[in-house]
Design a protein around this motif. Structure first.
Motif, PDB file in Angstrom:
ATOM      1  N   LEU A  79       1.020 -12.374  -3.977  1.00 47.50           N
ATOM      2  CA  LEU A  79       2.262 -12.596  -3.420  1.00 47.50           C
ATOM      3  C   LEU A  79       2.201 -12.868  -1.936  1.00 47.50           C
ATOM      4  CD1 LEU A  79       3.118  -8.682  -4.900  1.00 47.50           C
ATOM      5  CD2 LEU A  79       3.226 -11.272  -6.454  1.00 47.50           C
ATOM      6  N   GLU A  80       3.738 -12.913  -1.226  1.00 44.61           N
ATOM      7  CA  GLU A  80       3.682 -13.272   0.103  1.00 44.61           C
ATOM      8  C   GLU A  80       4.961 -12.009   0.072  1.00 44.61           C
ATOM      9  OE1 GLU A  80       2.533 -15.347   1.568  1.00 44.61           O
ATOM     10  OE2 GLU A  80       1.490 -16.933  -0.354  1.00 44.61           O
ATOM     11  N   PRO A  81       4.847 -12.085   1.793  1.00 49.11           N
ATOM     12  CA  PRO A  81       5.464 -11.356   2.566  1.00 49.11           C
ATOM     13  C   PRO A  81       6.953 -11.049   2.151  1.00 49.11           C
ATOM     14  CG  PRO A  81       4.437 -11.692   4.247  1.00 49.11           C
ATOM     15  CD  PRO A  81       3.928 -12.912   2.726  1.00 49.11           C
ATOM     16  N   GLU A  82       7.716 -12.077   2.020  1.00 52.58           N
ATOM     17  CA  GLU A  82       8.913 -11.996   0.650  1.00 52.58           C
ATOM     18  C   GLU A  82       8.927 -11.570  -0.348  1.00 52.58           C
ATOM     19  OE1 GLU A  82       7.636 -16.345   0.631  1.00 52.58           O
ATOM     20  OE2 GLU A  82       7.078 -14.853   1.875  1.00 52.58           O
ATOM     21  N   HIS A  83       8.119 -11.301  -1.308  1.00 53.14           N
ATOM     22  CA  HIS A  83       7.306 -11.125  -2.340  1.00 53.14           C
ATOM     23  C   HIS A  83       7.896  -9.043  -2.689  1.00 53.14           C
ATOM     24  CE1 HIS A  83       5.730 -15.269  -3.502  1.00 53.14           C
ATOM     25  NE2 HIS A  83       7.066 -15.249  -4.186  1.00 53.14           N
ATOM     26  N   ILE A  84       7.084  -8.559  -1.744  1.00 52.80           N
ATOM     27  CA  ILE A  84       6.773  -7.099  -2.020  1.00 52.80           C
ATOM     28  C   ILE A  84       8.315  -6.630  -1.324  1.00 52.80           C
ATOM     29  CG2 ILE A  84       4.023  -7.613  -1.504  1.00 52.80           C
ATOM     30  CD1 ILE A  84       4.474  -6.804   1.592  1.00 52.80           C
ATOM     31  N   ARG A  85       9.136  -7.797  -0.608  1.00 50.69           N
ATOM     32  CA  ARG A  85      10.220  -6.725  -0.256  1.00 50.69           C
ATOM     33  C   ARG A  85      11.290  -6.420  -1.349  1.00 50.69           C
ATOM     34  NH1 ARG A  85       8.863  -9.626   5.064  1.00 50.69           N
ATOM     35  NH2 ARG A  85       9.506 -11.422   4.098  1.00 50.69           N
ATOM     36  N   SER A  86      10.898  -7.242  -2.225  1.00 50.66           N
ATOM     37  CA  SER A  86      12.256  -7.170  -3.034  1.00 50.66           C
ATOM     38  C   SER A  86      11.620  -6.612  -4.007  1.00 50.66           C
ATOM     39  CB  SER A  86      11.738  -9.212  -4.258  1.00 50.66           C
ATOM     40  OG  SER A  86      12.275  -8.895  -5.288  1.00 50.66           O
ATOM     41  N   PRO A  87      13.025  -5.832  -5.068  1.00 52.27           N
ATOM     42  CA  PRO A  87      13.057  -4.758  -5.936  1.00 52.27           C
ATOM     43  C   PRO A  87      11.885  -5.624  -6.802  1.00 52.27           C
ATOM     44  CG  PRO A  87      15.388  -4.544  -5.126  1.00 52.27           C
ATOM     45  CD  PRO A  87      14.277  -5.734  -4.375  1.00 52.27           C
ATOM     46  N   ALA A  88      12.377  -7.014  -7.433  1.00 51.06           N
ATOM     47  CA  ALA A  88      11.392  -7.391  -8.791  1.00 51.06           C
ATOM     48  C   ALA A  88      10.192  -7.111  -8.463  1.00 51.06           C
ATOM     49  CB  ALA A  88      12.187  -8.776  -8.650  1.00 51.06           C
ATOM     50  N   PHE A  89       9.602  -6.736  -7.494  1.00 51.18           N
ATOM     51  CA  PHE A  89       8.721  -6.876  -7.800  1.00 51.18           C
ATOM     52  C   PHE A  89       7.941  -5.269  -6.743  1.00 51.18           C
ATOM     53  CE2 PHE A  89       8.381 -10.863  -7.156  1.00 51.18           C
ATOM     54  CZ  PHE A  89       7.896 -11.900  -7.880  1.00 51.18           C
TER      55      PHE A  89
END
Length: 346
Positions: free
Chosen positions: A124-134
């Protein structure tokens, strides 16, 4: 950060192979390992792909064919990393997590590294871990780690403060290189200042009542693998895994929202996102502990306070190879301490 890790009875035995790899010319040594781990592979057909070449290890993927369906990861320990990484503890933590289906298979250890299963998925990338999907998947997987029971009811203790003291013992007072020495004096607070900060942190954080649980302790984005087919995430790299404060592990992960190479602490999660994350975590944690899934607002608020205070002490390292300086900074959360810096001569 553990002072005692118990490998469950019945856990698979992990062989130790008398092989030493040259991190700069590793193929010959890697083939010796593959000969034992995959005896049916022809040495001439074994392909090797370098995944990382960081300050703590070199990671090489070994496979045959073109599909990379069966990949043996060979990790070579970095130079002098034994000064701040307990390698015996790493292997024990790996085995404990494997026994609880939280880690890939550990195939073997060797003189300066270990071999394990490659997890198919996307880092994952930083933008992913900020997403509710992740982030709900991440919260649930962290809860699974934290819910792993200590052996025979033993009450674990964190050695966070002892570990930090050990780091201080590695801090050089000067460099022979004038440029490095000037950077040390200009950019790094004095040893006395840093020790005062550590004492302040210990006095204020130890009394918060955060439970001591089995933690990952290094939940960088790249250590989170999203498995799309299964619809979940797995964590990798257990160099720092061990018993530590629950709030430290979460706070350390929250710091990762700000990125690594280009750090922007305006991206540190705000209150609303944190409350969603923490509620998802507590629901899963209670479920794994067989305590139901009902979580009160008070429980979320208490954890919110603990996490944002422990975020101050989590380790976000930035290594500057030109100077030998390793620094880590903290987000501007409500506390008098804004940053800390550690220096290693590597």
């Amino acid at each position: 950060m553990a002072n005692y890790i118990h490998v469950p009875e019945g856990a698979p035995v992990v062989p130790k192979l008398d092989v030493t790899l040259d991190e700069h010319d590793y193929r010959a040594g890697a083939l010796k390992l593959i000969k034992t781990l995959r005896p049916h592979w022809k040495p001439s057909e074994v392909k090797m792909k370098s995944f990382t070449d960081g300050i703590t290890n070199k990671l090489i993927g070994c496979y045959v064919g073109g599909s990379m369906q069966d990949v043996v990861l060979v990790r070579v320990y970095g130079n002098k990393t034994e000064l701040f990484v307990d390698r015996e503890n790493e292997v024990k933590s790996f085995r404990v997590l494997q026994a609880h289906r939280c880690a890939p298979r550990l195939y073997c250890t060797f003189n300066n590294g270990l071999c394990y299963e490659f997890l198919q998925g996307v880092a994952l990338e930083p933008e992913h871990i900020r997403s509710p999907a992740f982030f709900r998947h991440i919260a649930r997987q962290m809860a699974k780690y934290h819910a792993i029971h200590a052996h025979n009811g033993w009450v674990p203790q964190s050695d966070l403060w002892l570990k930090m003291s050990k780091f201080f013992s590695l801090v050089p007072t000067h460099f022979e290189d004038p440029e490095k020495d000037q950077r040390l004096n200009n950019e790094v607070p004095s040893a006395a200042c840093l020790r005062d900060e550590m004492i302040w942190l210990q006095q204020n954080l130890s009394k918060l009542g955060s439970p001591v649980v089995l933690c990952h302790n290094d939940l960088l984005c790249k250590n989170i693998i999203y498995k799309q087919q299964e619809g979940n995430v797995k964590f990798i790299d257990y160099e720092y895994a061990g018993y530590n404060y629950q709030a430290f592990d979460i706070g350390n992960h929250f710091n990762e929202f700000a990125g690594l190479n280009e750090v922007d602490y305006t991206l540190y999660p705000g209150r609303e996102l944190q409350l969603q994350w923490l509620r998802a975590y507590l629901e899963a944690y209670k479920e794994y502990k067989s305590q139901g899934t009902q979580v009160s607002n008070t429980e979320v608020e208490v954890l919110y306070v603990q996490v944002n205070r422990f975020a101050l002490v989590s380790q976000n390292w930035i290594y500057l190879p030109q100077s030998g300086i390793v620094t880590h900074f903290h987000p501007s959360v409500p506390c008098q301490i804004k940053h800390q810096t550690f220096v290693f001569s590597m």
